[in-house]
Structure formats: C-alpha cells, structure tokens
Design a protein around this motif. Structure first.
Motif, short mmCIF file in Angstrom:
data_model
loop_
_atom_site.label_atom_id
_atom_site.label_comp_id
_atom_site.label_asym_id
_atom_site.label_seq_id
_atom_site.Cartn_x
_atom_site.Cartn_y
_atom_site.Cartn_z
N TYR A 32 0.85 -1.19 0.00
CA TYR A 32 0.00 0.00 0.00
C TYR A 32 0.88 1.24 0.00
O TYR A 32 2.07 1.17 0.33
N THR A 76 -3.40 3.79 -1.96
CA THR A 76 -3.53 2.77 -3.01
C THR A 76 -3.11 1.45 -2.38
O THR A 76 -2.17 1.39 -1.60
N TRP A 77 -3.88 0.41 -2.72
CA TRP A 77 -3.60 -0.94 -2.23
C TRP A 77 -3.38 -1.79 -3.47
O TRP A 77 -4.25 -1.87 -4.33
N THR A 78 -2.21 -2.41 -3.57
CA THR A 78 -1.85 -3.19 -4.76
C THR A 78 -1.58 -4.63 -4.36
O THR A 78 -0.94 -4.88 -3.33
N THR A 95 -1.89 -8.11 -11.55
CA THR A 95 -1.80 -7.10 -10.50
C THR A 95 -3.03 -6.20 -10.53
O THR A 95 -3.45 -5.74 -11.59
N THR A 96 -3.59 -5.97 -9.36
CA THR A 96 -4.70 -5.02 -9.23
C THR A 96 -4.29 -3.93 -8.24
O THR A 96 -3.58 -4.19 -7.27
N THR A 97 -4.77 -2.73 -8.52
CA THR A 97 -4.53 -1.60 -7.63
C THR A 97 -5.86 -0.93 -7.36
O THR A 97 -6.59 -0.60 -8.30
N ASP A 98 -6.17 -0.77 -6.09
CA ASP A 98 -7.41 -0.10 -5.68
C ASP A 98 -7.06 1.20 -4.98
O ASP A 98 -6.16 1.24 -4.13
N ASN A 99 -7.77 2.25 -5.36
CA ASN A 99 -7.65 3.54 -4.68
C ASN A 99 -8.71 3.59 -3.59
O ASN A 99 -9.89 3.41 -3.88
#
Length: 175
Positions: free
Chosen positions: A63, A83-85, A93-97
C-alpha cells in the motif's frame, strides 16, 4: 491566510500515521491493533456484529499512503488517499484507490470509514464503520451488481456469434 494553512497541515498530518498504523495491522492480520485504530463507536458496532476489520491479506499486498485533506470546513475530519496493490497467483496485478475517512477523537486520529470506486460508471462506495448495518447492505448491493454485470457480459458474449451472418463473413454483423 497563509499562516493558518501550515498549522492545519501539521494538525492533520497525524491522520496519515493513523491510517498507516491501521493498514499495517490489516496487513499483519492483527485484528486487535486494527480495531484500536477505529473510532470508539466504529469499534463497538463492528465487534457487536462480529465483523472483522483485518481480513486475510496476501504477503504480496502493498500500500501507499498519499494526500491528506480536511473536509467539511473543519479540522477534525480528513480524507487520506491510499492505493492498495496486490498480485494474484497468475501474476495479475490489481490496484485499488481507497480514501480513508478519519476523525480527530479524544484519543487521537481514528478511522471512521472508507470510500472507493467499485464501478467506473457509478459513484464511489461509501462505507461508514459506525453504521455496519448500512455497510453490510451496501456490500450486498455491490455483490448483486457484480453478479448482474457478469451475467450481462456472458449474455452478450453468447449472443454475439448468433448475430453473425451465415455466409461466414465473421466481420459482417447483421443489424
């Protein structure tokens, strides 16, 4: 006016530390430490319903804590951007804001909720940890929307070949 801004920034900067402490606890799977970073009401309500605030997280998760800003015209509520990756077993790979909502309580900055955009064509999902019944209802709605969109995508994928012409010209679509 310029003199007031540095003191506000200095006062809200510890909210970033609170979010970092919260996210580190989640990453370690340390439920008690994560709970300690919630507001008293959020902690009591989530425990009352048996909700975990530190679900299992993969070792590959990372993060980053970003900007922190006051909201609502007061210095006691801030949004902290993160951001959490994560990378799954297949290497995707996914990245969430995520925006964490923090409030300055007597014991210091504490997490009261979060917001994140689940679907690009819809408003962000707002989860208030002090109202877990509403939070659970919203999570159910998101699950239903994911299912609905998946079914729609499957229908569209299976209907597409049927709309092709029988002549074999795969590029020609009958309207």
């Amino acid at each position: 006016a310029g003199g007031a801004e540095p003191s506000v920034a200095a006062n809200i900067e510890p909210a970033k530390v609170a979010v970092t402490t919260f996210l580190e606890a989640i990453k370690r799977g340390d439920e008690n430490s994560a709970l300690s970073m919630l507001t008293d009401v959020a902690r009591a309500k989530t425990q009352e319903l048996g909700l975990s605030v530190a679900p299992p997280v993969k070792d590959t998760a990372t993060y980053r804590v970003g900007a922190c800003e006051t909201v609502g015209g007061t210095d006691d509520i801030v949004h902290v951007a993160t951001t959490w990756t994560d990378t799954d077993a297949e290497g995707f790979t996914t990245t969430d804001n995520v925006i964490w909502v923090c409030r300055l309580d007597p014991e210091g900055w504490r997490v009261v909720g979060m917001a994140m955009r689940i679907f690009p064509d819809m408003p962000p999902l707002l989860l208030d940890f002090e109202d877990p019944e509403d939070m659970l209802a919203k999570q159910r709605l998101v699950a239903e929307e994911i299912t609905r969109r998946a079914k729609l995508a499957m229908q569209e994928a299976t209907q597409e070949p049927a709309t092709r012409t029988a002549s074999g010209n795969s590029g020609t679509v009958v309207e």
